[in-house]
Design an enzyme around this catalytic site. Structure first.
Site, PDB file in Angstrom:
ATOM      1  N   ASP A 433     -21.491  -3.046 -61.972  1.00  0.00           N
ATOM      2  CA  ASP A 433     -20.793  -3.887 -61.014  1.00  0.00           C
ATOM      3  C   ASP A 433     -21.754  -4.934 -60.463  1.00  0.00           C
ATOM      4  OD1 ASP A 433     -22.320  -2.655 -59.069  1.00  0.00           O
ATOM      5  OD2 ASP A 433     -20.699  -1.424 -58.287  1.00  0.00           O
ATOM      6  N   ASN A 441     -17.754 -12.809 -51.368  1.00  0.00           N
ATOM      7  CA  ASN A 441     -16.399 -13.096 -50.896  1.00  0.00           C
ATOM      8  C   ASN A 441     -16.400 -13.486 -49.418  1.00  0.00           C
ATOM      9  OD1 ASN A 441     -14.914 -12.757 -53.250  1.00  0.00           O
ATOM     10  ND2 ASN A 441     -14.776 -10.547 -52.993  1.00  0.00           N
ATOM     11  N   ASP A 450     -13.759 -15.006 -57.356  1.00  0.00           N
ATOM     12  CA  ASP A 450     -13.002 -14.946 -58.610  1.00  0.00           C
ATOM     13  C   ASP A 450     -13.731 -15.674 -59.720  1.00  0.00           C
ATOM     14  OD1 ASP A 450     -11.069 -13.500 -57.334  1.00  0.00           O
ATOM     15  OD2 ASP A 450      -9.638 -15.158 -57.150  1.00  0.00           O
ATOM     16  N   GLU A 476     -15.018  -5.463 -58.549  1.00  0.00           N
ATOM     17  CA  GLU A 476     -16.145  -6.000 -59.324  1.00  0.00           C
ATOM     18  C   GLU A 476     -16.686  -4.984 -60.320  1.00  0.00           C
ATOM     19  OE1 GLU A 476     -18.112  -4.312 -55.545  1.00  0.00           O
ATOM     20  OE2 GLU A 476     -16.156  -4.977 -56.246  1.00  0.00           O
TER      21      GLU A 476
END
Length: 562
Positions: A433, A441, A450, A476
């Site tokens: 990840d 974010n 994104d 993620e």
């Protein structure tokens, strides 16, 4: 007549003569053997009294049947009706009957006609109707603006329909939109612009794509990426234009990602280009030499050949001599040939026939032999259903943001890979990840997050082999299955992924800041038939990588042998 009688025994219906006297007595002086298959009544029982036939008519359809019979008897107009039979076991059979009339000297009326078993057609229509309702629901919930423009014979344009997103943005009701001209809905300058683009689409005769700025009341200036697709009508001229407009205002302001948004718009535009055909059964018969002796209009519509073109030609050679990929189909594999040579029936199943223009048409068909040789073939075009099934299967297994396999598709494909592998094959898995992704974010926004996820997916596609399997499990978190790969090889690949991410995955709007990944590596132990245990070990190694400072690869210990 003898050939027609033999063929009638295998048609999905009944050839009959029906009689009704002025006193109301009804009978079937003649009915083919198909009567028993249609309604469960032996035709011999109906020669003097038709009561047993009418007793099987669905209660909700009896009044309509009698009314149509009364009207036909009074006017001598042809009789036609779609209705239902209820068989002794409770099954419902849909039937479509038609007949011509003839009044007798004693005042009686004879009907000469055919009742077809159209159950499969009705069920297919119902399935298509359900699919169309689903499709319309999908269109209504899309965020893109969608609209349909009618091109009138004088060259004027009128709006026929739009979707919910369009009505809400323009603050216009469907009643006002439908049937209106551009100049009745928009300011003169904007209306002139729209009509100019519609005319350009007509002149070029092909899909037109462009970007435009529009001033929308109470909203302000917005930028749209618009697609116009012309659709030809039956007369050969363009009668409709399908429009899709994607609001790209925020995209253009935040980042220069026009190519990705264009691909998204194009993909969404393709979803409205599904064409549905009305269903209908094609019927043809062949003689013992497998040459066509009967060819109905539905067969002509589906396959393009006229009855004159097909009569006397070998069905296998014209319709079934090769597979859809172009390879030769042996004659022994052709169901028509088998039915004729082995004198056996084939239940409904899927197959292909070759169209007049050479392409393969997917069909659902039944094949039945004739008593004295030859066979009867009944088939339905299932092209639309196949296209919809394929699209739904594709959408169900893809993560919409990254284009990788979603969680469900990843585990399904992974389990299948384990089931098919040679026990001697080494298989490794990766779990990884993005480090500190929540901060990305929170600080730069979800649009930036994104983009980071898409960048990681792009690196995966560039780095992995064709046989490798990658999926986004959620958020993620990503996973990879590496067939024919040792733990050492998996670690090397994981290092390449980690290094590529650290060098290339930049956060939009950060001034060049990059994102790193932490990776856990594990081997699938011999005898393991699911991915769960190996992924669990890889996840533990991933946790260790996080604990060890992130931006690193950790290999899980080998699984303990029982």
């Amino acid at each position: 007549m003898d050939v027609l009688h033999k063929i009638s025994q295998h048609l999905p219906g009944v050839i009959y003569v029906f009689k009704r006297t002025p006193q109301g007595h009804m009978s079937f002086p003649y009915a083919s053997e198909g009567m028993k298959r249609l309604c469960g009544v032996d035709p011999e029982l109906l020669r003097e009294d038709a009561s047993a036939f009418f007793a099987t008519v669905h209660p909700d359809d009896r009044a309509a049947m009698m009314a149509s019979s009364d009207r036909s008897m009074a006017t001598l107009e042809p009789w036609r009706l779609l209705y239902r039979h209820v068989l002794p076991d409770g099954r419902i059979v849909w039937a479509e009957g038609e007949a011509s009339t003839e009044r007798q000297p004693d005042g009686s009326v004879l009907w000469y006609g055919f009742i077809a078993n159209v159950t499969e057609r009705i069920l297919t229509q119902e399935r298509l109707a359900r699919s169309e309702r689903l499709f319309r629901s999908m269109v209504e919930h899309l965020e893109e603006l969608m609209f349909l423009v009618a091109v009138e014979p004088d060259g004027a344009f009128r709006y026929l329909a739009g979707n919910r997103a369009l009505y809400e943005l323009l603050c216009v009701s469907p009643e006002v939109w439908k049937g209106a001209r551009p100049r009745e809905l928009f300011a003169p300058e904007q209306a002139a612009h729209f009509e100019a683009m519609y005319r350009r689409c007509l002149q070029e005769g092909k899909t037109l794509r462009y970007e435009e700025r529009l001033e929308i009341p109470n909203v302000g200036c917005r930028q749209f990426q618009t697609t116009l697709t012309p659709i030809d009508g039956e007369a050969g001229r363009i009668e409709l234009i399908v429009g899709v407009a994607v609001d790209v205002t925020e995209r253009n302001r935040l980042l220069r990602a026009a190519e990705e948004q264009w691909q998204l718009a194009e993909q969404r535009a393709r979803t409205i280009e599904v064409l549905l055909e009305s269903a209908g059964e094609g019927i043809f018969a062949v003689d013992p030499q497998e040459n066509v002796v009967l060819w109905n209009p539905a067969a002509e519509r589906i396959l393009g050949y006229t009855a004159d073109e097909m009569r006397g030609r070998c069905a296998y050679e014209v319709l079934h001599s090769r597979y859809p990929d172009g390879t030769v189909m042996p004659r022994e594999a052709c169901l028509i040939h088998q039915a004729v040579r082995e004198r056996r029936s084939f239940p409904p199943g899927e197959d292909y026939f070759l169209h007049r223009d050479g392409h393969a048409v997917p069909i659902r068909l039944t094949v039945s032999p004739l008593p004295d040789g030859g066979a009867v073939v009944i088939f339905t075009d299932i092209t639309t259903l196949k296209q919809m099934e394929a699209e739904l299967r594709r959408q169900a297994g893809t993560d919409s943001l990254t284009g990788l396999a979603n969680r469900r598709a990843f585990f399904t494909a992974g389990e299948r890979l384990l089931a098919e592998r040679d026990p001697a094959w080494p298989i490794a898995v990766l779990m990884f990840d993005l480090d500190h992704f929540k901060q990305v974010n929170d600080r730069y926004g979800h649009a930036a997050g994104d983009q980071v996820l898409r960048s990681v997916a792009a690196i995966l596609r560039e780095t992995l082999r064709e046989q490798d399997l990658a999926g986004r499990l959620g958020g993620e978190e990503f996973a990879v299955v590496l067939p024919h790969t040792t733990v050492a090889g998996a670690r090397q690949l994981a290092e390449r992924l980690r290094q590529s991410a650290a060098e290339r995955v930049r956060i939009p709007g950060s001034g060049g800041e990059t994102v790193t990944i932490s990776v856990g590596v594990a081997a699938v132990a011999p005898g393991e038939t699911t991915l769960d245990a190996a992924l669990s070990r890889a996840d533990a190694a991933l946790y260790a990588a996080k604990e060890g400072g992130r931006n690193r690869v950790v290999v899980a210990p080998e699984a303990r042998r029982e």
